[in-house]
Enzyme design. Structure first.
Site, PDB file in Angstrom:
ATOM      1  N   ALA A  11       3.019  -0.786   4.726  1.00  0.00           N
ATOM      2  CA  ALA A  11       2.514  -0.807   6.106  1.00  0.00           C
ATOM      3  C   ALA A  11       2.103  -2.210   6.556  1.00  0.00           C
ATOM      4  CB  ALA A  11       1.339   0.156   6.245  1.00  0.00           C
ATOM      5  N   PRO A  46       0.792  -1.222   0.000  1.00  0.00           N
ATOM      6  CA  PRO A  46       0.000   0.000   0.000  1.00  0.00           C
ATOM      7  C   PRO A  46       0.830   1.282   0.000  1.00  0.00           C
ATOM      8  CG  PRO A  46      -0.144  -1.083   2.130  1.00  0.00           C
ATOM      9  CD  PRO A  46       0.577  -2.021   1.216  1.00  0.00           C
ATOM     10  N   ASN A  47       0.293   2.250  -0.718  1.00  0.00           N
ATOM     11  CA  ASN A  47       0.813   3.616  -0.812  1.00  0.00           C
ATOM     12  C   ASN A  47       2.085   3.759  -1.645  1.00  0.00           C
ATOM     13  OD1 ASN A  47      -1.280   4.780   0.813  1.00  0.00           O
ATOM     14  ND2 ASN A  47      -0.281   3.822   2.564  1.00  0.00           N
ATOM     15  N   HIS A  59      12.651  -2.204   1.900  1.00  0.00           N
ATOM     16  CA  HIS A  59      12.008  -0.970   2.362  1.00  0.00           C
ATOM     17  C   HIS A  59      12.856   0.213   1.937  1.00  0.00           C
ATOM     18  CE1 HIS A  59       9.085  -3.100   4.790  1.00  0.00           C
ATOM     19  NE2 HIS A  59      10.073  -3.873   5.192  1.00  0.00           N
ATOM     20  N   ARG A  99       4.704  11.271  -2.436  1.00  0.00           N
ATOM     21  CA  ARG A  99       4.443  10.993  -1.021  1.00  0.00           C
ATOM     22  C   ARG A  99       5.723  11.189  -0.208  1.00  0.00           C
ATOM     23  NH1 ARG A  99       4.184   5.200   1.785  1.00  0.00           N
ATOM     24  NH2 ARG A  99       3.551   5.858   3.861  1.00  0.00           N
ATOM     25  N   GLU A 147      12.912  -8.954   1.546  1.00  0.00           N
ATOM     26  CA  GLU A 147      12.064  -7.856   1.996  1.00  0.00           C
ATOM     27  C   GLU A 147      12.828  -6.554   1.753  1.00  0.00           C
ATOM     28  OE1 GLU A 147      10.163  -6.353   6.267  1.00  0.00           O
ATOM     29  OE2 GLU A 147      11.590  -8.011   6.233  1.00  0.00           O
ATOM     30  N   TYR A 165      10.852   9.061   1.196  1.00  0.00           N
ATOM     31  CA  TYR A 165      10.764   8.023   0.169  1.00  0.00           C
ATOM     32  C   TYR A 165      11.424   8.384  -1.161  1.00  0.00           C
ATOM     33  CZ  TYR A 165       7.420   6.127   3.466  1.00  0.00           C
ATOM     34  OH  TYR A 165       6.825   5.638   4.599  1.00  0.00           O
ATOM     35  N   ARG A 204      12.564   4.796  12.485  1.00  0.00           N
ATOM     36  CA  ARG A 204      11.276   5.500  12.420  1.00  0.00           C
ATOM     37  C   ARG A 204      10.450   5.194  13.678  1.00  0.00           C
ATOM     38  NH1 ARG A 204       8.604   5.127   6.801  1.00  0.00           N
ATOM     39  NH2 ARG A 204       7.402   6.801   7.769  1.00  0.00           N
ATOM     40  N   ASN A 226       8.113  -5.344  -1.012  1.00  0.00           N
ATOM     41  CA  ASN A 226       7.962  -4.267  -0.054  1.00  0.00           C
ATOM     42  C   ASN A 226       6.507  -4.307   0.388  1.00  0.00           C
ATOM     43  OD1 ASN A 226       7.617  -1.909   1.378  1.00  0.00           O
ATOM     44  ND2 ASN A 226       8.859  -0.678  -0.004  1.00  0.00           N
TER      45      ASN A 226
END
Length: 149
Positions: A80, A12-13, A103, A20, A101, A25, A110, A77
């Site tokens: 969330a 998502p996103n 990111h 964004r 994985e 990012y 964070r 990725n």
């Protein structure tokens, strides 16, 4: 066994990349990243498919479809869902396809809720905090791993 087919799955996103929170990012779009990965895959003579959705069930469905599509390796990725989805973890475990994985941001630098990943312990590895270069490194690893097999 040489890697012949890689699936890049984006959660998502990530469709909002480039606009964004660019300070976190970056300014590249998801299409920019996928086009670069596609060029690398093409140069290596392998198939690369990219998939992005904001829906957890669609991510699970795509992971479950991967073996039927002959996918040898996954770069993922989960966005969330990294921190919340047992369903995605179970799907990745069920298909038994090696995955990395990825990111863009350093999830460990964070908010505290982002420090826990539901998939890291079943991944071959996790790359975080290197921006979009993390995808390139993950693909490079997949290609090298395939040559060594």
């Amino acid at each position: 066994m040489p890697v012949q087919s890689v699936l890049v799955i984006q959660g998502p996103n990530l469709n909002l990349l480039g606009t964004r929170q660019p300070a976190i990012y970056g300014h590249e779009t998801l299409n920019d990243i996928h086009a670069r990965l596609q060029r690398t895959a093409q140069s290596a003579g392998i198939s690369l498919t990219s998939f992005q959705t904001n829906h957890e069930g669609a991510l699970v469905d795509r992971i479950q479809q991967a073996p039927r599509d002959g996918i040898d390796f996954i770069l993922m990725n989960p966005g969330a869902y990294t921190h919340t989805s047992v369903a995605i973890r179970d799907a990745l475990s069920a298909v038994n396809i090696p995955f990395i994985e990825v990111h863009l941001s350093n999830i460990h630098a964070r908010e505290a809720f982002r420090h826990r990943s539901f998939v890291s312990d079943i991944a071959l590895g996790t790359i975080c905090g290197l921006g979009s270069q993390g995808y390139d490194l993950a693909l490079s690893y997949a290609l090298q791993r395939g040559k060594e097999s």
